[in-house]
Design a protein around this motif. Structure first.
Motif, PDB file in Angstrom:
ATOM      1  N   PRO A  86       1.375  -0.047  -1.621  1.00  0.00           N
ATOM      2  CA  PRO A  86       1.790  -0.225  -0.223  1.00  0.00           C
ATOM      3  C   PRO A  86       2.556   0.998   0.286  1.00  0.00           C
ATOM      4  N   LYS A  92      -6.759  -1.848  -3.082  1.00  0.00           N
ATOM      5  CA  LYS A  92      -5.416  -1.751  -2.534  1.00  0.00           C
ATOM      6  C   LYS A  92      -4.647  -2.991  -2.958  1.00  0.00           C
ATOM      7  N   SER A 145      -1.334  -5.260  -1.571  1.00  0.00           N
ATOM      8  CA  SER A 145      -0.447  -5.425  -0.430  1.00  0.00           C
ATOM      9  C   SER A 145       1.004  -5.453  -0.887  1.00  0.00           C
ATOM     10  N   ALA A 146       1.905  -5.232   0.055  1.00  0.00           N
ATOM     11  CA  ALA A 146       3.334  -5.290  -0.259  1.00  0.00           C
ATOM     12  C   ALA A 146       3.724  -6.680  -0.758  1.00  0.00           C
ATOM     13  N   ARG A 147       3.143  -7.703  -0.154  1.00  0.00           N
ATOM     14  CA  ARG A 147       3.451  -9.069  -0.579  1.00  0.00           C
ATOM     15  C   ARG A 147       2.977  -9.327  -2.001  1.00  0.00           C
ATOM     16  N   GLU A 165       6.499  -0.642   4.279  1.00  0.00           N
ATOM     17  CA  GLU A 165       6.034  -2.018   4.079  1.00  0.00           C
ATOM     18  C   GLU A 165       6.647  -2.632   2.826  1.00  0.00           C
ATOM     19  N   LEU A 166       6.675  -1.856   1.739  1.00  0.00           N
ATOM     20  CA  LEU A 166       7.225  -2.391   0.490  1.00  0.00           C
ATOM     21  C   LEU A 166       8.727  -2.596   0.609  1.00  0.00           C
TER      22      LEU A 166
END
Length: 474
Positions: free
Chosen positions: A47, A4, A6-8, A51-52
């Motif tokens: 993401p 996965k 993450s959005a960050r 979230e994104l």
């Protein structure tokens, strides 16, 4: 699913993505480039839309439209229970785009074939009757070729027995063989960043956790970070390119070499020294030839004829202690059943002429380098164009972190390059662009002028790039 993101992490990876295109399509293009450069691996879960959107500071509908565009272009799929997942791309080499007729393809830093190669191939073919009498399954390598390579090591001050040489299907095959033999899942592997991306991919595929040590064209290797990384992570392997490093073109000083050797020996790390560019000196004909006094148990060397002679001649080698080579030979059948006999015979003949070949390469690469440096400095004075003394490329610092956006833009104009983040171990480098100088001078000047023509528009199309982003990197 394999992983996965993450959005960050995705927000950091896409860098300067905004353009004059609709926001959703600009975002989709940025993710496509990450997939094409293999910076987001296939089967990675993206993401969630909400979230994104929050991480990027855009509406959820913008992210939803971008994901829809990516599904339509075959870059992602929606999987029940998993969300949006990247798909394997149907191409021969991850990170490469097929070049249309007339395009300038600078994605690979490979010089054209050495002019005398065709004649050497012809000589080898005349001996085809003797070649085809062999089994064709040579797991160690032709004895005459191994002897020739060993003699070249000895001539540069590193006594070598032919039994310390294993012939492989190019340097990349050697890296993969070392990775799957010496790396267990979860092992730390130390690499320079930026680095040769296919090496990083090989170690990741073997299950390694990568540890990056920064290197720059101007300052060289970050020795403080290197010492900390060795002490903190106790890496099983360290992969280095000490001579004309790809992509920076930097060579290690004596002090840098001594530090890496000392720290590796202190914590029991095996150094894999990639010397595929070491013969590509321009102002001097060879690199520093590092780690000559090292215990063979701690230093393994990789070489090939791919950069010096021709990328299509897939012959490389590993130099190491005999016990290690036995392990590699035992593990080799999983990946291949030996190096083709004809290619080995061609390489055997070339090794005896390597001094002549290296001298010709120095001239060709020097002309290309000088043409590219001169044109870039003239057309783009705001960029930091380095001075390098060998290798195959310039690691150019842009005056804004828009390497990915620029690569996407000029791709539509028939110029194919790889964005800076492609060479990163742990993210970043969107302020840098690798530009090989392996093409003809006229082609390189044309490429530089395309970049100069498009850069102002790319920069203007990124309104979020402000003073902080434009500040010089120190």
């Amino acid at each position: 699913m394999d992983a996965k993101i993450s959005a960050r992490a995705l927000t950091a990876a896409i860098g300067g993505w905004r353009s004059r295109d609709p926001a959703y399509e600009a975002l989709a293009d940025a993710v496509r480039l990450l997939c094409m450069d293999n910076r987001i691996a296939p089967r990675t879960v993206l993401p969630a839309e909400r979230e994104l959107a929050q991480a990027l500071g855009v509406s959820r509908s913008t992210v939803a439209a971008a994901y829809r565009s990516l599904r339509e272009s075959g870059h992602i799929a929606s999987v029940r229970g998993s969300g949006s997942v990247t798909l394997p791309l149907m191409r021969d080499d991850p990170g490469l785009t097929s070049a249309a007729e007339g395009a300038i393809d600078l994605q690979q830093a490979s010089p054209p074939a050495w002019p005398g190669l065709a004649g050497v191939i012809g000589e080898a073919v005349t001996g085809a009757a003797a070649i085809v009498r062999r089994s064709g399954y040579d797991m160690v390598g032709d004895a005459r070729l191994r002897r020739g390579i060993a003699e070249r090591y000895a001539a540069r001050g590193l006594p070598t027995h032919p039994d310390q040489i294993l012939i492989t299907n190019g340097a990349q095959s050697a890296i993969h063989l070392l990775a799957r033999t010496l790396v267990s899942r979860g092992d730390r592997v130390l690499l320079e960043t930026p680095t040769y991306p296919h090496a990083a991919d090989a170690f990741r595929r073997a299950g390694a956790r990568l540890v990056g040590v920064p290197v720059t064209t101007g300052e060289g290797w970050d020795l403080d970070r290197a010492v900390q990384a060795f002490g903190r992570t106790m890496p099983n392997l360290a992969y280095l390119m000490p001579d004309y490093q790809n992509p920076t073109g930097r060579s290690m000083s004596d002090g840098e070499r001594a530090t890496f050797l000392r720290e590796a020996e202190r914590v029991g790390t095996t150094l894999i020294v990639d010397e595929t560019t070491a013969d590509l000196g321009i102002d001097t004909l060879t690199g520093e030839r590092s780690f000559r006094a090292a215990d063979p148990a701690h230093v393994v060397r990789i070489g090939s004829v791919g950069k010096t002679v021709w990328g299509g001649l897939r012959v490389g080698w590993i130099r190491g202690e005999v016990a290690l080579l036995r392990r590699l030979v035992a593990a080799r059948p999983v990946g291949d059943l030996g190096t083709p006999e004809l290619e080995q015979d061609i390489a055997r003949r070339l090794v005896t002429r390597m001094d002549e070949i290296v001298a010709q390469r120095a001239h060709v690469l020097g002309v290309g380098r000088d043409a590219l440096v001169e044109t870039l400095r003239e057309e783009l004075p705001e960029w930091a164009v380095p001075s390098v003394h060998g290798g195959v490329s310039l690691w150019v610092e842009l005056d804004a972190p828009l390497s990915s956006a620029l690569v996407l833009d000029v791709r539509a104009r028939g110029l194919l390059l790889s964005a800076g983040p492609r060479f990163s171990v742990d993210g970043g480098h969107d302020r840098h662009l690798r530009i090989p100088f392996t093409a003809s001078p006229d082609t390189l000047r044309r490429a530089a002028r395309i970049l100069a023509d498009r850069w102002p528009d790319v920069r203007r199309s990124a309104p979020h790039v402000g003073a902080a982003a434009l500040a010089p990197v120190v």
